[in-house]
Design a protein around this motif. Structure first.
Motif, PDB file in Angstrom:
ATOM      1  N   UNK A 180      34.270  43.592  45.736  1.00  0.00           N
ATOM      2  CA  UNK A 180      33.586  44.726  45.121  1.00  0.00           C
ATOM      3  C   UNK A 180      32.190  44.264  44.711  1.00  0.00           C
ATOM      4  N   UNK A 181      31.165  45.032  45.046  1.00  0.00           N
ATOM      5  CA  UNK A 181      29.795  44.695  44.691  1.00  0.00           C
ATOM      6  C   UNK A 181      29.633  44.720  43.167  1.00  0.00           C
ATOM      7  N   UNK A 182      28.666  43.940  42.664  1.00  0.00           N
ATOM      8  CA  UNK A 182      28.470  43.857  41.220  1.00  0.00           C
ATOM      9  C   UNK A 182      28.226  45.217  40.590  1.00  0.00           C
ATOM     10  N   UNK A 183      27.380  46.047  41.203  1.00  0.00           N
ATOM     11  CA  UNK A 183      27.086  47.373  40.660  1.00  0.00           C
ATOM     12  C   UNK A 183      28.315  48.260  40.612  1.00  0.00           C
ATOM     13  N   UNK A 184      29.110  48.227  41.684  1.00  0.00           N
ATOM     14  CA  UNK A 184      30.337  49.034  41.722  1.00  0.00           C
ATOM     15  C   UNK A 184      31.339  48.541  40.687  1.00  0.00           C
ATOM     16  N   UNK A 185      31.392  47.219  40.518  1.00  0.00           N
ATOM     17  CA  UNK A 185      32.321  46.661  39.537  1.00  0.00           C
ATOM     18  C   UNK A 185      31.913  47.080  38.126  1.00  0.00           C
ATOM     19  N   UNK A 186      30.616  47.028  37.830  1.00  0.00           N
ATOM     20  CA  UNK A 186      30.128  47.439  36.511  1.00  0.00           C
ATOM     21  C   UNK A 186      30.434  48.910  36.269  1.00  0.00           C
ATOM     22  N   UNK A 187      30.209  49.760  37.284  1.00  0.00           N
ATOM     23  CA  UNK A 187      30.513  51.197  37.148  1.00  0.00           C
ATOM     24  C   UNK A 187      32.007  51.420  36.932  1.00  0.00           C
ATOM     25  N   UNK A 188      32.840  50.699  37.677  1.00  0.00           N
ATOM     26  CA  UNK A 188      34.294  50.836  37.518  1.00  0.00           C
ATOM     27  C   UNK A 188      34.724  50.404  36.122  1.00  0.00           C
TER      28      UNK A 188
END
Length: 169
Positions: free
Chosen positions: A1-9
């Protein structure tokens, strides 16, 4: 999972957890027996009474005036005054004056209150992890997707728009 997607999740999960902290007691009573919901609540809340935990969750978004806290909790202002007294006595919240009008009193989380709420979220996250552990990865993702969808329906702005009859405690 990309860092941005992980932060959003992670943010979505934290938003859902905040919603559950605000309205979770009511949901637990609907879904679980009283004894089971009380035990689970004690495990998660770490001794913080439900209405105090709801107040801490509101205060996590930033300092608010007493009457705004009362409105968001659906309580009478006099009841919230006593609630904030208890939160202050426990070291979880602080009253602050707003400059230049020092008559205006704001309530905010203390450092201890912020730490306590963080610990509650951590325990709630662990319980959620336990619930998910028995599911295959695909089902875990689907469950989280459905919880996020449920969270959208329970979001605080939608709940705040509902008429609330103040109650006393």
């Amino acid at each position: 999972m990309a860092d941005g997607a992980k932060v959003r999740a992670e943010q979505q999960i934290d938003d859902l957890l905040d919603t559950l902290l605000m309205r979770g007691q009511e949901l637990a009573h609907l879904l679980l027996s009283r004894r089971l919901s009380a035990g689970l609540y004690r495990r998660i809340a770490g001794g913080i009474p439900p209405v105090q935990l709801q107040a801490l969750t509101v205060l996590a978004a930033g300092d608010v005036r007493m009457h705004e806290l009362a409105r968001r909790l659906g309580l009478a202002t006099s009841t919230v005054t006593r609630l904030v007294d208890r939160l202050e006595a426990a070291g979880l919240a602080e009253r602050r004056t707003e400059r230049p009008d020092r008559r205006s009193v704001l309530v905010g989380l203390s450092t201890s209150g912020s730490q306590a709420l963080h610990a509650v979220r951590k325990r709630l996250r662990a319980v959620l992890g336990e619930l998910l552990a028995g599911l295959p990865p695909h089902d875990q993702g689907e469950f989280l997707r459905l919880l996020a969808k449920l969270g959208e329906g329970l979001n605080l702005q939608a709940l705040e728009a509902l008429p609330v009859r103040p109650r006393s405690r």
